[in-house]
Design a protein around this motif. Structure first.
Motif, PDB file in Angstrom:
ATOM      1  N   GLN A 238     -16.785   3.178  -8.821  1.00 43.05           N
ATOM      2  CA  GLN A 238     -17.539   2.779  -7.904  1.00 43.05           C
ATOM      3  C   GLN A 238     -18.206   3.760  -7.048  1.00 43.05           C
ATOM      4  O   GLN A 238     -19.215   3.665  -6.450  1.00 43.05           O
ATOM      5  N   ARG A 239     -17.456   4.960  -6.643  1.00 40.89           N
ATOM      6  CA  ARG A 239     -17.865   6.148  -5.979  1.00 40.89           C
ATOM      7  C   ARG A 239     -19.328   6.695  -6.846  1.00 40.89           C
ATOM      8  O   ARG A 239     -20.099   6.812  -6.059  1.00 40.89           O
TER       9      ARG A 239
ATOM     10  N   GLU B 104       0.822  -1.115   0.065  1.00 44.40           N
ATOM     11  CA  GLU B 104       0.035  -0.041   0.054  1.00 44.40           C
ATOM     12  C   GLU B 104       0.695   1.229   0.167  1.00 44.40           C
ATOM     13  O   GLU B 104       2.138   1.305   0.495  1.00 44.40           O
TER      14      GLU B 104
ATOM     15  N   ARG C  70      -3.612  -0.699  -4.208  1.00 41.62           N
ATOM     16  CA  ARG C  70      -4.225   0.553  -4.382  1.00 41.62           C
ATOM     17  C   ARG C  70      -5.687   0.263  -3.813  1.00 41.62           C
ATOM     18  O   ARG C  70      -5.736  -0.698  -3.352  1.00 41.62           O
ATOM     19  N   ALA C  71      -6.689   1.241  -3.677  1.00 39.51           N
ATOM     20  CA  ALA C  71      -8.040   1.069  -3.006  1.00 39.51           C
ATOM     21  C   ALA C  71      -8.761  -0.085  -3.780  1.00 39.51           C
ATOM     22  O   ALA C  71      -9.139  -0.734  -3.010  1.00 39.51           O
ATOM     23  N   ASP C  72      -8.538  -0.110  -5.035  1.00 40.56           N
ATOM     24  CA  ASP C  72      -9.180  -1.187  -5.786  1.00 40.56           C
ATOM     25  C   ASP C  72      -8.446  -2.695  -5.389  1.00 40.56           C
ATOM     26  O   ASP C  72      -9.379  -3.508  -5.108  1.00 40.56           O
TER      27      ASP C  72
ATOM     28  N   ARG D 114      -9.970  -3.522  -2.225  1.00 40.56           N
ATOM     29  CA  ARG D 114     -11.468  -4.009  -2.259  1.00 40.56           C
ATOM     30  C   ARG D 114     -11.701  -5.186  -2.686  1.00 40.56           C
ATOM     31  O   ARG D 114     -12.417  -6.063  -2.259  1.00 40.56           O
TER      32      ARG D 114
ATOM     33  N   GLU E  81      -9.147   0.592 -13.411  1.00 40.26           N
ATOM     34  CA  GLU E  81      -9.154   1.070 -12.167  1.00 40.26           C
ATOM     35  C   GLU E  81     -10.587   1.555 -11.969  1.00 40.26           C
ATOM     36  O   GLU E  81     -11.076   2.288 -12.786  1.00 40.26           O
TER      37      GLU E  81
ATOM     38  N   ASP F 269     -21.437  -3.574  -6.601  1.00 40.86           N
ATOM     39  CA  ASP F 269     -20.463  -3.993  -6.102  1.00 40.86           C
ATOM     40  C   ASP F 269     -19.108  -4.213  -7.182  1.00 40.86           C
ATOM     41  O   ASP F 269     -19.192  -5.611  -7.374  1.00 40.86           O
TER      42      ASP F 269
ATOM     43  N   SER G   3     -12.256   2.911  -8.692  1.00 39.67           N
ATOM     44  CA  SER G   3     -12.498   3.538  -7.106  1.00 39.67           C
ATOM     45  C   SER G   3     -13.536   4.886  -7.992  1.00 39.67           C
ATOM     46  O   SER G   3     -14.516   4.921  -7.363  1.00 39.67           O
TER      47      SER G   3
END
Lengths: 54, 292
Positions: B266-267, A21, B18-20, B23, B261, B274, B263
């Motif tokens: 999804q937002r 991260e 990453r956030a992806d 998730r 990507e 989902d 994010s």
């Protein structure tokens, strides 16, 4: 909290951190990579390369 | 590829969490499936090794060269890689994507490939101005350059000619489609559209990476069909299909992204879908047919 390897400032980690991260040091704006969660270990993140993306 | 823990059926290959990716790993956990994270920077593959049990690898490597060779090496070792090496190769190269879309008869902007920057100036006379020059490999709108006229094109080609890598001298140029201040991102997983968003930005490049905002909308049946066809054309299980609407109402496929990507998407979609869970669901379906 962890220590920034660049400026030695304190770096807050996200909730449920995971290896690889990227976090930003609020003190010096360095991009840091989390390479170990327990114990927490940060190194300077690699530079973005030309072929990165989607 | 090497791994430090007991192999399970699912592997996520990446070098950046990453956030992806978080998730996706969370989605595996919610479904009670173990997914091993493998850092692609530490991976290597022995061609003559005994074949391990078949595994499903979700390729989330952010660098195109590494993603492509990882997919090839893993497939050679018997893994199912999503997206496949073939899809990664086509989607990661704008010219190959354009060729595939054109062959399939899907609407896409008029495009030319020139083998030198000088030849690109001739190609641009055929394409017409304004036009756009794009790196063959790359993303996030990086180095995509608007060419309003020949004078600008000559200057840009001079810069391109000065780049050190021979591959940089192969020039991809495309007509600039007059469009509203937005483009469309549709995410397709397993041949099904998960949703559609408008991406709006203050710049002419409407990439989320360049600060574009996203807003969900209901796509027309034609857009849905086009997105599914585009993903199928490049053989992508998971695809981020970018469409643009021209001022005269035509919808064209601009590109198909293999390492989606999501994010921003999804937002914008909120609770309607989902994305990570749908990707994991698709991988579990693939595993039922190949790894049981």
């Amino acid at each position: 909290m962890a220590k920034c390897p660049e400026c030695e400032g304190s770096v807050a980690l996200m909730e449920n951190p995971r290896v690889s991260e990227i976090v930003e040091c609020a003190g010096c704006s360095s991009e840091l990579e989390l390479i170990s969660v327990d114990p927490v270990e940060l190194v300077l993140a690699p530079e973005i390369e030309e072929d990165w993306g989607e | 590829m090497t791994s430090s823990t007991r192999p399970g059926p699912f592997v996520m290959l990446a070098s950046r969490m990453r956030a992806d990716e978080k998730r996706l790993l969370d989605a595996f956990e919610r479904r009670g499936a173990h997914c091993e994270y493998v850092d692609s920077r530490a991976s290597w593959s022995l061609l003559h090794a005994q074949r391990p049990p078949r595994r499903i690898v979700l390729n989330r490597e952010i660098g195109h060269a590494r993603a492509l060779y990882a997919a090839r090496a893993l497939e050679a070792a018997g893994a199912i890689v999503v997206n496949s090496a073939a899809a990664t190769e086509v989607c990661g190269d704008k010219w190959q994507t354009s060729v595939a879309l054109r062959r399939a008869g899907l609407p896409t902007p008029r495009t030319a490939l020139a083998l030198t920057p000088e030849a690109a100036l001739d190609a641009l006379e055929e394409i017409g101005y304004p036009a756009v020059v794009k790196p063959l490999v790359g993303s996030w709108g990086r180095l995509v350059t608007l060419l309003p006229d020949r004078r600008t094109a000559e200057t840009v080609m001079e810069y391109i000619a000065a780049l050190p890598a021979p591959q940089s001298h192969i020039v991809y140029v495309q007509e600039l489609i007059a469009k509203p201040d937005r483009d469309i991102r549709m995410v397709v997983v397993g041949g099904e559209v998960l949703g559609a968003t408008y991406r709006r930005g203050s710049q002419w490049r409407t990439n989320v990476a360049r600060g574009a905002t996203t807003e969900a909308f209901t796509p027309s049946p034609g857009m849905t069909e086009l997105a599914v066809m585009a993903a199928k054309t490049v053989a992508a299980d998971i695809a981020g299909v970018d469409l643009i609407e021209s001022d005269d109402g035509e919808v064209v496929v601009l590109e198909v992204n293999h390492g989606v990507e999501f994010s921003g998407f999804q937002r914008a979609m909120g609770d309607r879908v989902d994305v990570a869970d749908r990707i994991v669901e698709h991988l579990m379906t693939r595993s039922e047919s190949c790894c049981e």
